[in-house]
Design an enzyme around this catalytic site. Structure first.
Site, mmCIF file in Angstrom:
data_model
loop_
_atom_site.group_PDB
_atom_site.id
_atom_site.type_symbol
_atom_site.label_atom_id
_atom_site.label_comp_id
_atom_site.label_asym_id
_atom_site.label_seq_id
_atom_site.Cartn_x
_atom_site.Cartn_y
_atom_site.Cartn_z
ATOM 1 N N ASN A 1 0.858 -1.178 0.000
ATOM 2 C CA ASN A 1 0.000 0.000 0.000
ATOM 3 C C ASN A 1 0.903 1.240 0.000
ATOM 4 O OD1 ASN A 1 -1.359 2.302 1.110
ATOM 5 N ND2 ASN A 1 -3.058 0.978 1.645
ATOM 6 N N ARG B 1 -6.962 13.024 0.566
ATOM 7 C CA ARG B 1 -5.871 13.571 1.383
ATOM 8 C C ARG B 1 -4.489 13.068 0.965
ATOM 9 N NH1 ARG B 1 -6.628 10.251 7.021
ATOM 10 N NH2 ARG B 1 -8.741 11.067 6.970
ATOM 11 N N HIS B 2 -4.430 11.922 0.316
ATOM 12 C CA HIS B 2 -3.122 11.469 -0.189
ATOM 13 C C HIS B 2 -3.223 11.078 -1.669
ATOM 14 C CE1 HIS B 2 -4.884 7.745 1.269
ATOM 15 N NE2 HIS B 2 -4.493 7.903 2.530
ATOM 16 N N HIS C 1 -5.610 3.630 -1.441
ATOM 17 C CA HIS C 1 -6.942 3.992 -0.915
ATOM 18 C C HIS C 1 -7.263 5.392 -1.443
ATOM 19 C CE1 HIS C 1 -9.624 4.418 2.955
ATOM 20 N NE2 HIS C 1 -10.253 4.751 1.859
ATOM 21 N N ARG D 1 3.917 18.817 0.963
ATOM 22 C CA ARG D 1 4.478 19.992 0.285
ATOM 23 C C ARG D 1 3.679 20.425 -0.937
ATOM 24 N NH1 ARG D 1 9.912 21.680 1.149
ATOM 25 N NH2 ARG D 1 10.069 21.716 3.398
ATOM 26 N N THR E 1 -6.608 6.684 10.208
ATOM 27 C CA THR E 1 -6.534 5.589 9.242
ATOM 28 C C THR E 1 -7.852 4.805 9.333
ATOM 29 O OG1 THR E 1 -5.260 3.637 8.568
ATOM 30 C CG2 THR E 1 -5.370 4.050 10.921
ATOM 31 N N THR E 2 -8.039 3.809 8.466
ATOM 32 C CA THR E 2 -9.295 3.057 8.456
ATOM 33 C C THR E 2 -9.531 2.414 9.826
ATOM 34 O OG1 THR E 2 -8.746 2.553 6.178
ATOM 35 C CG2 THR E 2 -10.615 1.379 7.117
ATOM 36 N N HIS F 1 -3.572 -4.473 7.907
ATOM 37 C CA HIS F 1 -3.689 -3.310 8.782
ATOM 38 C C HIS F 1 -2.807 -3.453 10.019
ATOM 39 C CE1 HIS F 1 -5.162 0.362 10.566
ATOM 40 N NE2 HIS F 1 -5.697 0.614 9.379
ATOM 41 N N GLY F 2 -1.883 -2.513 10.136
ATOM 42 C CA GLY F 2 -1.017 -2.477 11.314
ATOM 43 C C GLY F 2 0.081 -3.534 11.316
ATOM 44 N N GLY G 1 1.186 -1.343 4.331
ATOM 45 C CA GLY G 1 1.529 -0.009 3.855
ATOM 46 C C GLY G 1 2.486 0.744 4.751
ATOM 47 N N HIS G 2 1.959 1.217 5.891
ATOM 48 C CA HIS G 2 2.717 2.154 6.727
ATOM 49 C C HIS G 2 4.120 1.654 7.071
ATOM 50 C CE1 HIS G 2 3.131 5.448 9.583
ATOM 51 N NE2 HIS G 2 3.756 4.577 10.338
ATOM 52 N N ARG H 1 -9.340 8.125 -0.950
ATOM 53 C CA ARG H 1 -10.289 8.615 0.062
ATOM 54 C C ARG H 1 -11.147 9.710 -0.532
ATOM 55 N NH1 ARG H 1 -8.339 6.812 5.343
ATOM 56 N NH2 ARG H 1 -10.204 7.822 6.114
ATOM 57 N N ASP I 1 -0.056 4.497 -0.191
ATOM 58 C CA ASP I 1 -0.729 5.760 0.153
ATOM 59 C C ASP I 1 0.222 6.796 0.751
ATOM 60 O OD1 ASP I 1 -3.112 4.567 -0.520
ATOM 61 O OD2 ASP I 1 -3.815 4.313 1.548
ATOM 62 N N HIS I 2 1.127 6.323 1.636
ATOM 63 C CA HIS I 2 1.923 7.305 2.369
ATOM 64 C C HIS I 2 3.083 7.892 1.569
ATOM 65 C CE1 HIS I 2 -0.822 7.046 5.477
ATOM 66 N NE2 HIS I 2 -0.431 5.885 5.979
ATOM 67 N N GLU J 1 -11.169 -9.236 3.367
ATOM 68 C CA GLU J 1 -9.868 -8.904 3.929
ATOM 69 C C GLU J 1 -10.082 -8.729 5.422
ATOM 70 O OE1 GLU J 1 -7.663 -5.584 2.252
ATOM 71 O OE2 GLU J 1 -6.464 -5.390 4.079
ATOM 72 N N GLU K 1 -8.758 0.602 -2.772
ATOM 73 C CA GLU K 1 -9.613 0.636 -1.579
ATOM 74 C C GLU K 1 -10.501 1.862 -1.657
ATOM 75 O OE1 GLU K 1 -7.104 0.854 1.822
ATOM 76 O OE2 GLU K 1 -6.145 -1.055 1.422
HETATM 77 N N1 PXP Z 1 -5.872 -2.936 4.327
HETATM 78 C C1 PXP Z 1 -6.801 -1.957 4.332
HETATM 79 C C2 PXP Z 1 -8.192 -2.271 3.895
HETATM 80 C C3 PXP Z 1 -6.455 -0.641 4.717
HETATM 81 O O1 PXP Z 1 -7.396 0.328 4.716
HETATM 82 C C4 PXP Z 1 -5.113 -0.371 5.057
HETATM 83 C C5 PXP Z 1 -4.713 1.019 5.430
HETATM 84 O O2 PXP Z 1 -4.984 1.894 4.387
HETATM 85 C C6 PXP Z 1 -4.185 -1.423 5.017
HETATM 86 C C7 PXP Z 1 -4.599 -2.696 4.658
HETATM 87 C C8 PXP Z 1 -2.739 -1.203 5.301
HETATM 88 O O3 PXP Z 1 -2.544 -0.863 6.647
HETATM 89 P P1 PXP Z 1 -1.132 -0.371 7.123
HETATM 90 O O4 PXP Z 1 -0.839 0.934 6.437
HETATM 91 O O5 PXP Z 1 -1.306 -0.222 8.610
HETATM 92 O O6 PXP Z 1 -0.137 -1.430 6.747
#
Ligand code: PXP
Length: 240
Positions: A8, A50-51, A44, A19, A101-102, A195-196, A217-218, A46, A10-11, A152, A71
Site C-alpha cells: 500500500n 488527502r493522499h 486507498h 508539500r 486511518t481506516t 492493517h497495522g 503499507g505504513h 479517500r 498511500d503514504h 480482507e 480501496e
Molecule cells: N488494508 C486496508 C483495507 C487498509 O485500509 C489499510 C490502510 O490503508 C491497510 C490494509 C494497510 O494498513 P497499514 O498501512 O497499517 O499497513
C-alpha cells in the site's frame, strides 16, 4: 501456500501532499515495489483525497503490471470511478471524515443491501471485490450473502495487542483470525488480511493458514524512508 504481498503506497502520496509538489511520485514507488517482487499495489482513494488522488489511480492503472487493488468507501461516486478505471480488485472499506486511518471493518451485516448492490455493480465490470471486515462470523456470512469474491480481515486488534505485549490478547486475536479464515474459505470466499502489520508482528500472521494476500503499507513506507536515508544523504553530499 506462500502469501502474496501487496504494498500500500498511500503514504508516498502523504509525503508529497505535505508539500503539494510532484515528489515523491506514487507511480515511481509502485514500479520500484514491483521490481522488488511484490505481487500487487494497493491504494486507498479517500473521499477527501488527502493522499492518493484520481490522477494517481489513472496513472497506476496504466503502469502497474502486477495487480492494482483500489480501496474505497461504499458510495456511488467511488463505485462509478472504479468502473471507469477498472482496477483488478476493489476493496470496500468503511470511511469516516477525520479518522487517521481506516478504523475497524465494514459493517456488511448492517449495510447488506447497499454493499450487495456495490458488489454486483463492480463484479459486472469484471472487477474482483473484497470486503474489509472484522474477523466475526456474522460479517463473514454477510460478505458471502453480498456476493463478494474476497474478504480482507482487519488485523488491527492483533497489531495493537502485539504493541502492548498482551500475550493472552495476541493469542485470542490470532485464534479469531484463524477460525474466521477457515470459515470464510469453507463458505467459498478467498481471504486477504492487513492493517497495522510490521516487521516485528508479521511472523505470527504469516503462520496462519489460508490467507492469500497481505496488504501492508505504513511499515513498508516507513522502512523505505529509513533504509534509504544513508544513500540519500551521501548523494546530496556528493553534490555539494
Ligand atoms: N488494508 C486496508 C483495507 C487498509 O485500509 C489499510 C490502510 O490503508 C491497510 C490494509 C494497510 O494498513 P497499514 O498501512 O497499517 O499497513
Amino acid at each position: 501456500m506462500a502469501k502474496r504481498l501487496c504494498v500500500n503506497i498511500d503514504h508516498i502520496a502523504t509525503i508529497r501532499e505535505a508539500r503539494k509538489v510532484r515528489e515523491p511520485e506514487p507511480v515511481t514507488a509502485a514500479m520500484l515495489a514491483e521490481l522488488a517482487g511484490c505481487h500487487g499495489i494497493t491504494v486507498h482513494l479517500r473521499q477527501d483525497r488527502r493522499h492518493i488522488n484520481d490522477s494517481d489511480v489513472h496513472l497506476l492503472r496504466h503502469t502497474v503490471s502486477s495487480s492494482l487493488n483500489l480501496e474505497m468507501a461504499v458510495v456511488p461516486a467511488m463505485i462509478a470511478f472504479a468502473k471507469q478505471v477498472l482496477p483488478n480488485m476493489v476493496t470496500l472499506v468503511p470511511e469516516t471524515p477525520n479518522e487517521i486511518t481506516t478504523e475497524g471493518g465494514l459493517n456488511v451485516e448492517a449495510k447488506l443491501a447497499e454493499v450487495t448492490d456495490a458488489v454486483q455493480s463492480l463484479r459486472s465490470s469484471g472487477i474482483l471485490v473484497s470486503l474489509f471486515i472484522e474477523a466475526k462470523i456474522e460479517q463473514v456470512k454477510a460478505a458471502r450473502k453480498a456476493g463478494a469474491d474476497y474478504v480482507e480481515f482487519h488485523t488491527g486488534a492483533y497489531a495493537n495487542a502485539f504493541e502492548l505485549r498482551r500475550e493472552d490478547e495476541i493469542e485470542l486475536e490470532l485464534s479469531k483470525l484463524q477460525d474466521q479464515i477457515t470459515f470464510a474459505i469453507k463458505s467459498g470466499l478467498k481471504v486477504n488480511a492487513g492493517h497495522g502489520l510490521n516487521y516485528r508482528n508479521i511472523h505470527r500472521i504469516a503462520e496462519l493458514n489460508g490467507i492469500e494476500e497481505l496488504n501492508i503499507g505504513h511499515s513498508i513506507v516507513s522502512r523505505a524512508a529509513l533504509v534509504g536515508m544513508e544513500r540519500a544523504v551521501k548523494e546530496m553530499l556528493s553534490l555539494i
